[in-house]
Design an enzyme around this catalytic site. Structure first.
Site: not given
Lengths: 346, 346, 346, 346
Positions: B149-151
């Site tokens: 995921g990005c985060y």
């Protein structure tokens, strides 16, 4: 490998030249010139270049630079390039001037609109106006390129075929242009602060912007007669992008196809000019970060006018990208080398 | 030439995959999958691709796609990839899943946080968590990649060396993250309208965001013990970029150099992770459009805490760029191929 | 009619004072002080005031001003107010200082964090910290008000009830704050240009921002013990607004209702502090242009922490609005006079 | 106290009506109509109203509303007001319609441009075009007001005196307009997402926007002859504001003073129309949040054209503000009541 020197490498156009040339397979920057940041690491000024550029800024010494490089880009305010260039330099190196110094053939027009004395009028005639799609063959042979202004590039490409083909009355031409804020440069001015630009739009330089005579000169050449226009630039709360909305009266009843054919005649083989499909309006975001100019038009039969539109990234096709395109032509490299970036979205 | 199929090619992450792969010298997209836009020209959906992509969108048919391509990217909401994948497909094709389906090893944790039943739990164990800097060797041999995921990517890379080296107490870790709006996707929601996002900042998913267990699982592996954290994402009025500001208590008195050495141990040879110079704070704009993660830290001797910071483009290193990096590793291509873009500024 | 003088009327906080006072029914600005724009029409500097303010800027002469007005607002950088104030002036006029000069009781702390010598330490004790909700009665009787900083106002109001009631461990408090760009002032700096701020977020002043000791002093008073915190401000691409996300460990198991009751105890009767309904996160846009502070919290039972949030307009409740609120209290006017503006959306 | 009902209270124009009327000393909203949010707290939809509005949304029932209120604002898409209004209602209540239903006197023009059948053509003649500066006396006596469109208000006020005085050739008039995104409404559309609008400018509705005939009708009345124009709107990445740049040929040689006198003749006594000083260009930010329209012009002797400019807040003078101004006139209240807000900057 083309050895490149940049005078004014720390302005926004200079920074964009660096970004583009780092992705160019046949060019290498060997001189990062920046009077304000001499001896500082270039990547300190543009942190995006961290670990990509390890060079230190040098002074804007054109004479010395000419000994070490094959081509010099001057990305500085008007006046500087004209004050530095001379025959000795031009015999050693090619020069692509991103300022206005050599764009206007009539030196009195230049001096009137820019309010400064031209220091090298003897090179104006020789300089080639580097709108590649227009002057490709001349560019290839040039020593000195006058890289076109951002507004003129987008304005001219939006209307050129119709002026050239005589479909519109050039005396009725009105160009309403909108630009992102990077066009105003990286100088520390209150007017360009975030809190002043954001949530705002304004016209500026109304009936007096310096790009007017540049556009007029090129249009006059295309029309074969003197053309005066109204040109109004606006500042838009975005970083990059120029949108041109141009209006003119049609000389006769024309259908969509006829106009489309006229545009195609000039742009069909041009990689960087994209004629959009019918009824699609150019948007700056579809060209952002790229060297493309998106163009389209709409006929209004009610008023017998035509609305011509163009969108472009002011820092790429409007400055650094076109400069690289000129360099490619001058050095016999594939014209699109280093310029094949896909527009970034969102 | 690696033949690529994309499921969900018309979302923002899908669009970014297309942008990156168009510049990739050893890959070619042969299937633009998009359930919502079947039979429409891809360049109609993303006008930036006009004259660059002439393909038409096809259905998201993984089975058929598996016959024609070497690798499938699934850039779709969670649940879809797990519902489509099967042994037959995995024997024909490599899969890089940009959704959360195979990121969390404990299926009950996945099902609890995502609120859906996992349709292919049998592949969770096999799937490699595709944080390239962490699992490079495993990625090279994988059939199925869980693209992070990005985060989690930005959070993990910002704090990993200090957790791994035991310099901080992982139980005190607080991650305050800020993201641009492209992370919310291209769905038509009032909350993501310009007039709602602009001139605004807000936290969301406080104490309940789905990326929390993903970050915790990776940190637990690094720490060698279960780690629970507070993770708070915020929505920022910008398009791209994630900034992580993480706080933790130091386990002992440390000087700058010791911490710097710990980071360098893991990142010195990593092209895409840039440890900034002392006292420089990462900014999202210095990585925009690129696959870089900029990382730095600051010790606060007054509170005996350390503040760790990371900045990244959520669509590149946080999604499509990392996916391409994984593809490169899986196919034995130069890891940075197609990913050498200089960050765009301004 | 309260006669008002403003020193520093052409900064952003000064301009906001003018905007608010033009709508105030019992106050009238009689002196627009601005050293940089002496003799220029005020409405030339702030064109929004065209035909609303016809006055001309005067010098920042506090002594002369004191003879003509009832209250002086100093909206200037730190150091100026302390260098001008004296007993003669304070006997004639009330002073509301928007700078940091009189906010911190320990002069050595002030001098250390601000790096300047305090020119009027004899008034520090007398000055009232003008956080109206906290010190209402003292404000009413004050001659000299230290108008709180923007970050401290939002930070303190977000966490105060829980510190005061002993629900959280103040030693674990971490404040992650985000601010719009108007907080950086109207000075012409490259860092605050549109093209530098837009599409970007960054932390700054990490572990060293000057508002830290101000927050700590107020929290220490509330806690009854010395409190050290981590405070990290961030710059967000928006004009106005501060969002605070604060983290602390709970001292004991508490339910939502218990915490809510603690907040209500302090804020239920406060017009300008709005406790949001359960699970709603404060957003800066819901308070923009107004004097409100929106506050809420979320308990994380997994980590036994609480996340406290507050949103505020930095130029209103964080500067000019709170200054007017203080003026109202000092002059016995309805506390909300001139401050009943509905937040502007969108 | 004027009792007010709003149909469409949860759109952006409806929300702005609420904001303005909360500050109005002689009006009170008693019916918040919103078909989509019946029975929901209004302040849940617009959280800025929290603790300021405690009402719950009701259905858009004009008949029932007419029994309880003195004036109804319809802030809905075209077609709705015309479908609801009837004689019985008009005998009980005044109606201010913010939609286009009663703006155009020629019903066939309305039906052609809007593509719908007009359901109450019998009231078109009676309806007063509520451009207060133009039709003040008629507004005072009206039962039914056609509140002007945002673009028409700004366009008309920018050029009206010169058309009326015969200084320009109306057949040469070209209006290039730029608007913030709130004009597009609060509907959930991909085109209005933050990531689509931000960093972008585009023209839309070229040669076909529905506000064209409305502008033309008013200009024709002013000119005393039929006028056809080109009108091109553009979408700008900002929330509020409309900027008009209009071009026309001068009928004769005129000096600045003569044109200025013509404008002054119509606007000198108008509180809400501000003629700027010579050479200052209107900017949307100087009117944001207020009911002002800033107007100016520039003569271009080179082309014998004049450039006329106007800036306005589309939600205030372009919608809700003008509606309140109309209400004030209809009920004999001070015309500026509730509308004296100073423009917000920054």
């Amino acid at each position: 490998m083309i050895k490149v020197g940049i005078i004014g490498a720390t302005g926004y156009a200079g920074g964009e030249l660096v970004r583009l040339l780092l992705g160019h397979r046949e060019a290498k920057i060997v001189w990062y010139g920046s009077r304000s940041y001499v001896d500082q690491k270039y990547a300190k000024i543009y942190q995006n270049m961290f670990q990509l550029v390890n060079d230190t800024c040098l002074d804007d010494n054109m004479e010395e630079m000419a000994k070490q490089v094959d081509v010099i880009f001057t990305a500085t305010p008007q006046g500087l390039c004209a004050s530095l260039v001379n025959e000795e330099i031009l015999q050693k190196v090619k020069i692509i001037d991103l300022s206005a110094d050599f764009r206007i053939k009539d030196v009195s027009v230049y001096e009137k609109w820019y309010g400064i004395e031209h220091k090298a009028p003897q090179y104006i005639e020789e300089a080639v106006y580097g709108l590649c799609e227009l002057n490709r063959e001349a560019v290839k042979k040039a020593r000195l390129i006058a890289n076109p202004g951002c507004y003129p590039t987008c304005s001219f490409l939006s209307v050129y075929p119709l002026v050239k083909e005589g479909l519109i009355d050039p005396g009725t031409l009105i160009i309403d242009a909108k630009s992102g804020t990077s066009g105003a440069g990286r100088g520390a001015k209150v007017d360009n602060l975030f809190c002043e630009v954001n949530e705002n739009i304004k016209a500026y330089g109304v009936a007096g912007h310096r790009h007017t005579p540049e556009i007029e000169e090129q249009l006059s050449l295309a029309a074969g007669e003197p053309v005066l226009i109204n040109f109004t630039p606006h500042l838009v709360p975005m970083q990059r992008g120029i949108l041109v909305t141009a209006y003119a009266s049609l000389k006769k009843d024309v259908a969509y196809e006829e106009v489309k054919t006229a545009y195609d005649r000039y742009y069909e083989k041009e990689f960087f000019v994209r004629m959009l499909e019918k009824d699609l309006c150019p948007q700056t975001r579809w060209v952002e970060g790229s060297n493309f100019v998106d163009v389209n038009f709409k006929i209004d039969p009610r008023t017998n006018r035509i609305i011509m539109m163009g969108a472009m990234d002011n820092l790429v096709k409007g400055a650094a990208g076109q400069a690289v395109q000129n360099m490619n032509l001058m050095f016999g490299v594939d014209e699109a080398e280093g310029l094949r970036m896909v527009p970034v979205f969102p």
